[in-house]
Design a protein around this motif. Structure first.
Motif, mmCIF file in Angstrom:
data_model
loop_
_atom_site.group_PDB
_atom_site.id
_atom_site.type_symbol
_atom_site.label_atom_id
_atom_site.label_comp_id
_atom_site.label_asym_id
_atom_site.label_seq_id
_atom_site.Cartn_x
_atom_site.Cartn_y
_atom_site.Cartn_z
ATOM 1 N N PRO A 1 -2.363 6.476 -4.816
ATOM 2 C CA PRO A 1 -3.267 6.908 -5.033
ATOM 3 C C PRO A 1 -2.457 8.281 -5.827
ATOM 4 C CG PRO A 1 -3.064 6.459 -2.803
ATOM 5 C CD PRO A 1 -2.465 5.907 -3.574
ATOM 6 N N HIS A 2 -3.194 8.470 -7.009
ATOM 7 C CA HIS A 2 -2.202 10.137 -7.249
ATOM 8 C C HIS A 2 -4.021 10.912 -7.635
ATOM 9 C CE1 HIS A 2 1.715 9.022 -7.715
ATOM 10 N NE2 HIS A 2 1.034 7.762 -7.878
ATOM 11 N N THR A 3 -4.003 12.517 -7.602
ATOM 12 C CA THR A 3 -5.042 12.727 -7.861
ATOM 13 C C THR A 3 -5.087 12.736 -9.171
ATOM 14 O OG1 THR A 3 -3.997 14.886 -8.010
ATOM 15 C CG2 THR A 3 -4.324 14.364 -5.910
ATOM 16 N N THR B 1 -2.795 -5.272 -3.465
ATOM 17 C CA THR B 1 -3.562 -3.931 -4.433
ATOM 18 C C THR B 1 -2.045 -2.793 -4.353
ATOM 19 O OG1 THR B 1 -3.390 -2.055 -2.013
ATOM 20 C CG2 THR B 1 -4.833 -3.871 -2.327
ATOM 21 N N ASP B 2 -1.162 -3.151 -4.407
ATOM 22 C CA ASP B 2 -0.365 -2.008 -4.814
ATOM 23 C C ASP B 2 -1.523 -0.433 -4.577
ATOM 24 O OD1 ASP B 2 1.769 -0.101 -6.051
ATOM 25 O OD2 ASP B 2 2.232 -1.051 -8.697
ATOM 26 N N HIS B 3 -2.481 -0.148 -4.490
ATOM 27 C CA HIS B 3 -3.081 1.284 -3.850
ATOM 28 C C HIS B 3 -1.597 2.296 -4.213
ATOM 29 C CE1 HIS B 3 -6.212 3.997 -2.375
ATOM 30 N NE2 HIS B 3 -5.400 4.134 -1.246
ATOM 31 N N PRO C 1 2.232 10.760 -12.782
ATOM 32 C CA PRO C 1 2.714 9.849 -12.296
ATOM 33 C C PRO C 1 1.470 8.410 -12.386
ATOM 34 C CG PRO C 1 0.881 11.479 -10.794
ATOM 35 C CD PRO C 1 1.279 11.964 -11.861
ATOM 36 N N PRO C 2 2.628 7.457 -12.720
ATOM 37 C CA PRO C 2 1.815 5.942 -12.985
ATOM 38 C C PRO C 2 1.565 5.533 -11.514
ATOM 39 C CG PRO C 2 4.369 5.843 -12.636
ATOM 40 C CD PRO C 2 3.980 7.447 -12.449
ATOM 41 N N GLY C 3 0.725 4.932 -11.486
ATOM 42 C CA GLY C 3 -0.626 4.649 -10.391
ATOM 43 C C GLY C 3 -1.726 4.579 -10.080
ATOM 44 N N VAL C 4 -2.473 3.201 -9.270
ATOM 45 C CA VAL C 4 -3.486 3.830 -9.231
ATOM 46 C C VAL C 4 -4.642 2.822 -7.752
ATOM 47 C CG1 VAL C 4 -4.727 3.142 -11.564
ATOM 48 C CG2 VAL C 4 -4.124 1.003 -10.356
ATOM 49 N N ASP D 1 12.388 1.409 -13.218
ATOM 50 C CA ASP D 1 11.841 2.504 -12.236
ATOM 51 C C ASP D 1 10.296 2.640 -11.399
ATOM 52 O OD1 ASP D 1 13.193 4.367 -13.010
ATOM 53 O OD2 ASP D 1 13.541 4.875 -15.126
ATOM 54 N N THR D 2 9.773 3.650 -11.693
ATOM 55 C CA THR D 2 8.741 3.942 -10.844
ATOM 56 C C THR D 2 8.338 5.457 -10.138
ATOM 57 O OG1 THR D 2 6.940 2.970 -9.694
ATOM 58 C CG2 THR D 2 8.874 3.037 -8.680
ATOM 59 N N PHE D 3 7.669 5.380 -9.316
ATOM 60 C CA PHE D 3 7.126 6.936 -9.018
ATOM 61 C C PHE D 3 8.348 7.175 -8.054
ATOM 62 C CE2 PHE D 3 4.813 9.380 -6.154
ATOM 63 C CZ PHE D 3 4.656 10.642 -6.325
ATOM 64 N N PRO E 1 7.845 2.510 1.380
ATOM 65 C CA PRO E 1 8.671 3.926 1.615
ATOM 66 C C PRO E 1 9.049 4.879 0.296
ATOM 67 C CG PRO E 1 10.027 1.964 0.676
ATOM 68 C CD PRO E 1 8.621 1.627 0.402
ATOM 69 N N ASN E 2 8.735 4.729 -0.347
ATOM 70 C CA ASN E 2 9.019 6.083 -1.892
ATOM 71 C C ASN E 2 8.032 6.892 -1.186
ATOM 72 O OD1 ASN E 2 6.361 4.338 -2.457
ATOM 73 N ND2 ASN E 2 6.622 4.891 -4.267
ATOM 74 N N THR E 3 7.966 8.000 -0.272
ATOM 75 C CA THR E 3 7.649 8.880 0.507
ATOM 76 C C THR E 3 8.328 10.450 -0.290
ATOM 77 O OG1 THR E 3 7.821 8.000 2.299
ATOM 78 C CG2 THR E 3 6.218 8.014 1.616
ATOM 79 N N THR F 1 0.537 -1.154 0.294
ATOM 80 C CA THR F 1 -0.060 -0.146 0.030
ATOM 81 C C THR F 1 0.814 1.293 -0.003
ATOM 82 O OG1 THR F 1 -1.211 -1.608 1.598
ATOM 83 C CG2 THR F 1 -1.886 1.167 1.152
ATOM 84 N N HIS F 2 0.449 2.188 -0.349
ATOM 85 C CA HIS F 2 1.291 3.192 -0.682
ATOM 86 C C HIS F 2 0.202 4.817 0.214
ATOM 87 C CE1 HIS F 2 4.404 2.348 -3.750
ATOM 88 N NE2 HIS F 2 3.594 1.305 -4.476
ATOM 89 N N LEU F 3 0.927 4.758 1.461
ATOM 90 C CA LEU F 3 -0.061 5.840 2.321
ATOM 91 C C LEU F 3 0.504 7.104 2.735
ATOM 92 C CD1 LEU F 3 -0.378 2.786 4.766
ATOM 93 C CD2 LEU F 3 -2.517 4.322 3.934
ATOM 94 N N ARG F 4 1.756 7.791 1.468
ATOM 95 C CA ARG F 4 2.252 8.698 1.876
ATOM 96 C C ARG F 4 2.675 10.014 2.452
ATOM 97 N NH1 ARG F 4 2.737 6.904 -3.684
ATOM 98 N NH2 ARG F 4 1.492 6.749 -5.078
ATOM 99 N N VAL F 5 2.608 9.193 3.211
ATOM 100 C CA VAL F 5 3.604 9.725 4.577
ATOM 101 C C VAL F 5 4.893 9.553 4.708
ATOM 102 C CG1 VAL F 5 3.279 11.102 7.158
ATOM 103 C CG2 VAL F 5 0.975 10.235 5.355
ATOM 104 N N MET G 1 0.168 2.992 -14.910
ATOM 105 C CA MET G 1 0.660 2.351 -13.591
ATOM 106 C C MET G 1 1.706 1.727 -13.644
ATOM 107 S SD MET G 1 -1.190 -0.785 -14.610
ATOM 108 C CE MET G 1 -2.845 0.196 -13.850
ATOM 109 N N ARG G 2 2.594 1.171 -12.648
ATOM 110 C CA ARG G 2 4.215 0.318 -13.212
ATOM 111 C C ARG G 2 3.762 -0.657 -11.811
ATOM 112 N NH1 ARG G 2 3.878 3.310 -16.004
ATOM 113 N NH2 ARG G 2 5.331 4.665 -17.048
ATOM 114 N N PRO G 3 4.495 -2.246 -12.527
ATOM 115 C CA PRO G 3 4.216 -2.290 -14.120
ATOM 116 C C PRO G 3 3.287 -1.798 -14.906
ATOM 117 C CG PRO G 3 4.453 -4.363 -12.299
ATOM 118 C CD PRO G 3 4.610 -2.957 -11.885
HETATM 119 C C1 NCD Z 1 3.400 3.598 -7.593
HETATM 120 C C2 NCD Z 1 3.864 4.484 -6.147
HETATM 121 O O1 NCD Z 1 2.593 5.879 -7.237
HETATM 122 O O2 NCD Z 1 4.266 4.933 -5.098
HETATM 123 N N1 NCD Z 1 3.088 3.476 -8.588
HETATM 124 C C3 NCD Z 1 2.432 2.419 -9.535
HETATM 125 O O3 NCD Z 1 2.373 2.811 -11.127
HETATM 126 N N2 NCD Z 1 2.921 1.642 -9.158
HETATM 127 C C4 NCD Z 1 5.209 2.865 -7.622
HETATM 128 C C5 NCD Z 1 5.519 1.957 -7.057
HETATM 129 O O4 NCD Z 1 4.712 0.680 -7.091
HETATM 130 O O5 NCD Z 1 6.590 1.238 -7.625
#
Ligand code: NCD
Ligand code: ZN
Length: 358
Positions: A231-233, A227-229, A243-246, A103-105, A46-48, A14-18, A201-203
């Motif tokens: 979120p981006h606005t 999930t690879d959650h 940015p990639p991601g859903v 490569d990713t966000f 950890p990609n905050t 999960t990406h929690l963005r904090v 998204m990546r992949p």
């Molecule tokens: C992720 C993100 O937005 O942090 N984006 C994605 O497309 N999956 C980065 C990641 O999970 O590698």
């Protein structure tokens, strides 16, 4: 209406963005979105900004997670080439280590063998290493698992060539495991065209043949659904540099329940993929008196407007899914009732992860 009781589900990706991306998601909104999706435990990536690569940043994020979360939360440490000396100090506070080979966000890509060696030599043996690896990078990860004789978990495997390579490595007895995401199981390159930036998204989404391979391996090679959650606005997604991601926390279980309803997998296998195996792989604690009641017969329309995630959109908007989260109980307390969050902010626990038994 047919209510089925499931254990609290676990999302290990999960990406929690904090810190740094709180306008996309924060611990409160992300953990509430998890509960709305029947998920009672999440592991944050950890990609905050800055990334979770130093003890100061990781400890500050943990403190905020403890204050704000509605469900239980653990955090990954990140491997950042310039900060690699911090790994031993990060380990006691992290659920696992994340290494990005592709490569990713964010800025966390590891490109060289010496840095990877340092990760495998200094990250404690009893804690898991998870990798973002695509195509031939999966072979690099398998090579490191073999060379250092320690488990490597591959995130969001999405292509036939990757899942077949992992199946071959497992057949040789190598200590590798993998997750797949619902979006890679339910969407293809055709949806990517239709959705534009909302399908990026990546992949990347795979071909129908890639998707067929993932389904073929779902009852064997695949260890968990994650999930690879990410979120981006909507404003960011429709900007010049999307940015990639859903988002994925709220649709993961309903999508997989729909697959059960269609006879594509059994409910027993769903529980293994979304609860039993993720807990065992990451050595996560049990959540006593915790369960999820789902109505496996009711059909509903996925809508952006009812999303709990701060981003407020999903690539599955407009889909009819069969399987609805009715009620979630966390440690004896009702936290979701009639599909609505009734739990309290800070009611989730911060995970302290005990060592794996070697
Ligand atoms: C992720 C993100 O937005 O942090 N984006 C994605 O497309 N999956 C980065 C990641 O999970 O590698
Ligand atoms: Zn991710």
């Amino acid at each position: 209406m047919k209510i089925v009781r499931l254990p609290g589900l676990i999302d290990v990706h999960t990406h929690l963005r904090v810190p740094g991306g709180e306008h996309k998601e924060d611990f409160a909104s992300g953990s509430a979105a998890a509960l709305a999706g029947g998920i009672t435990m999440i592991l944050g990536m950890p990609n905050t900004s800055p990334p979770l690569c130093t003890p100061e940043v990781l400890l500050a994020a943990r403190q905020r997670a403890a204050q704000d979360s509605y469900c239980d939360v653990g955090l990954f440490a990140g491997a950042c080439p310039a900060l690699i000396e911090h790994l031993p100090d990060l380990a006691p506070h992290a659920a696992a280590l994340k290494i990005y080979l592709n490569d990713t966000f964010g800025q966390l890509r590891v490109e060289d063998v010496p840095t990877l060696r340092a990760c495998f030599q200094t990250w404690p043996h009893h804690k898991l290493i998870a990798m973002h690896a695509e195509k031939q990078s999966v072979a690099v990860g398998i090579g490191f698992a073999a060379a250092y004789n320690r488990p490597v978990h591959f995130c969001h495997i999405s292509r036939r060539e990757e899942i077949e390579l992992i199946a071959d490595a497992k057949a040789q007895g190598l200590p590798v495991t993998c997750e797949v995401t619902p979006h890679h199981l339910f969407l293809t390159t055709a949806d990517a065209q239709r959705l534009g930036p909302l399908g990026d998204m990546r992949p990347l989404l795979g071909t129908p043949d890639d998707v067929a391979a993932l389904w073929d391996h779902l009852s064997s090679t695949v260890d968990c659904i994650a999930t690879d959650h990410a979120p981006h606005t909507l404003a960011e997604k429709y900007s010049a540099t999307p940015p990639p991601g859903v988002a994925g926390l709220e649709t993961s279980l309903p999508l997989m329940l729909t697959a059960v309803q269609q006879g594509r997998l059994t409910l027993e296998r769903l529980i293994e993929l979304m609860h039993t195996t993720p807990r065992r792989l990451f050595n996560l604690p049990e959540q006593p008196d915790t369960w999820v009641d789902v109505d496996v017969e009711s059909t509903y329309l996925v809508k952006n407007e009812t999303m709990v995630s701060k981003c407020g959109w999903t690539p599955f908007a407009g889909w009819e899914l069969t399987g609805k989260v009715e009620k979630v109980v966390l440690r004896g307390r009702v936290v979701v009732e009639n599909g609505l969050i009734v739990g309290e902010r800070g009611g989730g626990r911060l995970l302290t992860v005990p060592p794996l038994v070697d």
